[in-house]
Design an enzyme around this catalytic site. Structure first.
Site, PDB file in Angstrom:
ATOM      1  CB  SER A  76      -2.205   9.312   7.028  1.00 61.04           C
ATOM      2  OG  SER A  76      -0.957   8.948   7.570  1.00 61.04           O
ATOM      3  CE  LYS A 128       0.163   5.936   4.874  1.00 56.54           C
ATOM      4  NZ  LYS A 128       0.328   7.052   5.803  1.00 56.54           N
ATOM      5  CB  SER A 131      -2.503   4.747   8.148  1.00 51.10           C
ATOM      6  OG  SER A 131      -2.158   6.003   7.616  1.00 51.10           O
TER       7      SER A 131
END
Length: 430
Positions: free
Chosen positions: A58, A61, A118
């Site tokens: 993640s 992101k 997230s």
């Protein structure tokens, strides 16, 4: 120097995982990488496997957010504009905001959902909105990343969900963190928010260092099975801003502890450099905090750790215990599956020990043993020992109290933890 005695707490947390039952899956320790840089000067303060290929999870992101901030600045989209959620986006696997096909959210809500929750469904929706499709958006992400100097990074999706072709390095993730702060200071405050509310539900930031560690104001965590537990963290104290990257942690708790200690070591090193009178006052040389982290990383690299068993994105860190069980089960989606397995107590007496540090000389190990003995009555009957171990051609000295039962070892660590001293219980034969 700030928090020197806590510089070994990452080693403490990781070695404690050795108490898992025999037969547990063993992790590939090559997933570990770390990088620390003083953003204010560009000086690299710590680097270990920082150019080795890793899965961003993640952390991806962060690039999705960079692209979104850039689109806002160019006028392509506004903070209050609506992003429509496609069926494809609504079907993204957790972590999710729980959006249905046809729902809309504002760009500002999307930012908070990406930073704090997230949310994978939001990442897909943003990619489709800005790129006309997630695959094309990933291509644009990679191209823009290359322009920013992320030469070893390839993106294949907007969320960080598993894709063996989506790779990066710890150094590249630090570059991205610096670019976010440098290019979009007006939006950086979103990384420093510890929670946000959507549809009546409040979500806490997965980055537990925000609001807890002095100066920390971002950035992002990440987890998939292939990557281990990742974090990029930024902190500012005085005239210095430090960016630290940890990749491949065995658990969220261990990852966060290591990132915190890297930050403290970096700021401690800067403090030493700026106060030359400190060195003149010392009777004997002090170990550089960043050198201490190198020694700890060497020791950690030689360990066998429990491997994560489930793919997913980052989750909040569980409560830290004296001896950790399988923290990686927290990545599984069902609440009932997040409790660690219970171990039967050992029947062996006098075969346990506790470790209170790892140092690059026997004298330092003995000094630590002498210093903390008074912090627990249990240690009065223990046998102090400075045990040497060779790791990758270098020698470390482990400061241990031996000849304890399991209950005594755990009690000693509880006493020392109450005094904010590093400690872990060592099972027989370790």
């Amino acid at each position: 120097m700030l928090g020197f005695t806590r510089l070994v707490s990452f080693l403490c947390l990781v070695l404690a995982a050795l108490s898992l039952p025999v037969g547990a899956a063993q992790a590939d320790t090559s997933r570990y990488a770390a990088f620390v840089v003083d953003q204010s000067t560009g000086v690299v303060m710590h680097s270990r496997r920082s150019d080795a290929s890793r899965y961003p999870a993640s952390l991806t992101k962060m690039m999705t957010l960079y692209m979104l901030f850039e689109a806002i600045e160019t006028g392509e989209i506004g903070l209050q504009d609506q992003i429509r959620v496609s069926e494809n986006a609504s079907n993204a696997v957790p972590s999710r905001l729980g959006l249905d096909a046809g729902d809309t959210i504002t760009v500002e809500t999307a930012i908070r959902a990406l930073v704090i929750k997230s949310a994978n469904d939001v990442a897909v929706a943003v990619g489709e909105r800005l790129g006309g499709g997630e695959s094309r958006f990933a291509t644009l992400m990679t191209e823009r990343a290359g322009e920013l100097g992320l030469t070893q990074t390839v993106f294949r999706n907007a969320s960080g969900l598993p894709d063996r072709r989506q790779t990066t390095t710890a150094r590249d993730m630090a570059r991205l963190a610096i670019a976010l702060h440098r290019d979009f200071p007006q939006y950086f405050h979103y990384f420093n928010e510890d929670r946000f509310t959507y549809n009546g539900r409040t979500y806490r930031n997965h980055n537990s260092l925000v609001g807890r560690v002095d100066g920390v104001d971002g950035l992002k965590t990440g987890y998939i099975r292939a990557s281990g537990f990742n974090v990029v963290v930024s902190a500012e104290r005085g005239d210095h801003r430090i960016v630290a990257v940890v990749m491949g942690g065995p658990s969220a708790a261990a990852r966060d502890a290591h990132a915190e200690e890297l930050l403290e070591a970096a700021f401690g090193t800067l403090e030493q450099r700026e106060d030359t009178r400190l060195f003149a006052a010392l009777a004997s040389p002090r170990v550089s905090p960043m050198r201490q982290q190198e020694l700890i990383a060497m020791d950690v690299a030689a360990l066998h750790l429990a491997e994560p068993t489930e793919m997913g994105s980052s989750q909040p860190a569980p409560p830290v215990r004296i001896v950790l069980a399988d923290e990686d089960e927290m990545a599984q989606p069902r609440i009932s599956d997040t409790e660690p397995p219970t171990r039967a107590p050992s029947l062996l007496r006098g075969a346990w020990s506790v470790q209170v540090g790892a140092y690059n000389s026997a004298d330092q190990a003995r000094d630590q043993l002498d210093r903390v003995t008074a912090y627990s009555l249990t240690l009065n009957e223990a046998q102090p020992a400075a045990r040497s171990v060779d790791i990758n051609g270098s020698r470390l000295w482990r400061a241990r109290f031996e000849s304890l039962t399991e209950d005594e070892a755990r009690q000693a660590c509880e006493d020392l933890e109450a005094r904010r001293e590093a400690c872990f219980a060592v099972a027989p034969g370790r």
